[in-house]
Design an enzyme around this catalytic site. Structure first.
Site, PDB file in Angstrom:
ATOM      1  NE  ARG A  54      -4.025  -1.330   0.003  1.00  0.00           N
ATOM      2  CZ  ARG A  54      -4.337  -2.378  -0.858  1.00  0.00           C
ATOM      3  NH1 ARG A  54      -3.164  -2.970  -1.423  1.00  0.00           N
ATOM      4  NH2 ARG A  54      -4.672  -3.698  -0.121  1.00  0.00           N
ATOM      5  CD  GLU A 104      -2.949   2.677  -5.237  1.00  0.00           C
ATOM      6  OE1 GLU A 104      -4.070   2.751  -5.911  1.00  0.00           O
ATOM      7  OE2 GLU A 104      -1.879   2.452  -5.615  1.00  0.00           O
ATOM      8  CG  HIS A 122      -3.322  -1.058  -6.999  1.00  0.00           C
ATOM      9  ND1 HIS A 122      -3.619  -0.359  -5.584  1.00  0.00           N
ATOM     10  CD2 HIS A 122      -3.482  -2.373  -6.335  1.00  0.00           C
ATOM     11  CE1 HIS A 122      -3.587  -1.321  -4.376  1.00  0.00           C
ATOM     12  NE2 HIS A 122      -3.883  -2.746  -4.615  1.00  0.00           N
TER      13      HIS A 122
END
Length: 324
Positions: free
Chosen positions: A238, A267, A286
């Protein structure tokens, strides 16, 4: 009357059909765009179950608007987008999708490590821009992987899978974890060390720990200064675990050699983010678990979690086990 659920993103058809067999299903039909907050607020007020992604912030304020909600099924391993305490206080089950994405995420982790070490995206762009004029002895030279030392921060399922891959590259494997895993040390050929020692000794530092209050900014200026100036930081956990501003400074000042990042504090990553200006940073959107088979398995598992929860059966992947 069937229970009603809301799905916050278009999901694979096999998972959707599973849900429709058991529930009244309403779904946000966009595949790439998250459900707007105002729509989620409207839908949460009447449904029995919520099928969501990491893009949805399921906070206390939202949960207060959901008198009928019994379960939140998160299509992800992580669940820092959900206020677990608030959910537990209201008796709402929270589930996730561990296990099915372990190998795909480990593949991506090692691919990112290799791409960063050998400067593959930079070399590809070099060729495409017409800069390749001749072979040169030190042109686009990177760091060796075979025989190097890898330090894995967080020895969960994905960490173990990365360690197995590292063995194939004859790497020395160090790890730091909240609790030592004695039984895995002999099995995987890994050695437990404290975090500071791991940072000092590793050629590659791979972040795989969950994001919690304890791991927020776990890697900041002090930790980065402990690393070798030839070391590479890889983060597929993360974004908030690594202080991005201080990582940028460490890279600019050549305190570390490079970074490979699949996750970020914000994000999607803003296009004016300083890290995007650095040639020694490989950035991905991601995509740790983004193989076709894995994403379908995740979607189906999230659906099964909802089915179990709303048919009076305890979900296998219950996060807030205190409800039991």
């Amino acid at each position: 009357m069937k229970p009603s659920i809301y799905v916050t993103r278009k999901i694979p058809d096999t998972a959707l059909q599973l849900l429709k067999e058991h529930f009244l299903v309403e779904m946000w039909e966009e595949e790439e765009t998250p459900v707007p907050r105002e729509v989620l607020i409207e839908k949460i007020q009447t449904v029995d179950g919520l099928y969501c992604l990491l893009t949805e912030q399921v906070d206390q304020g939202l949960l207060e608007l959901a008198p009928n909600l019994k379960v939140i099924s998160n299509m992800a391993v992580g669940y820092n987008n959900i206020d677990i305490k608030a959910a537990s206080n209201k008796g709402i089950m929270v589930t996730n999708t561990p296990g099915v994405l372990t190998e795909s995420t480990a593949d991506l982790t090692f691919a990112l490590l290799m791409a960063t070490a050998r400067r593959i995206p930079e070399a590809s762009e070099f060729l495409r821009q017409g800069q390749w004029k001749s072979w040169a002895p030190m042109m686009l030279t990177g760091q060796d992987i075979f025989g190097a030392t890898i330090g894995i921060v967080g020895m969960g399922r994905i960490g173990e899978a990365v360690a197995k891959r590292a063995r194939g590259f004859n790497m020395e494997i160090l790890y730091y974890n909240r609790s030592r895993k004695m039984e895995k040390e002999a099995e995987l050929g890994i050695s437990y060390v404290e975090l500071n020692e791991l940072l000092q000794r590793s050629d590659f530092v791979v972040i795989l720990t969950p994001y919690t209050n304890e791991t927020k900014n776990l890697i900041s200026k002090e930790e980065l200064l402990l690393m070798k100036d030839t070391a590479i930081l890889i983060n597929v956990a993360r974004g908030g675990i690594v202080n991005e501003a201080e990582l940028y400074e460490a890279l600019v000042q050549k305190k570390i050699w490079a970074a490979g990042l699949d996750v970020f504090e914000q994000e999607p990553l803003p296009m004016d983010h300083p890290l995007l200006t650095l040639p020694n940073v490989v950035t991905l959107p991601h995509i740790g678990s983004a193989s076709i088979k894995t994403r379908i398995k995740m979607a189906e598992l999230a659906a099964q979690n909802l089915i179990h929860a709303l048919t009076k059966d305890t979900p296998q992947n219950l996060v807030n086990k205190d409800l039991l």
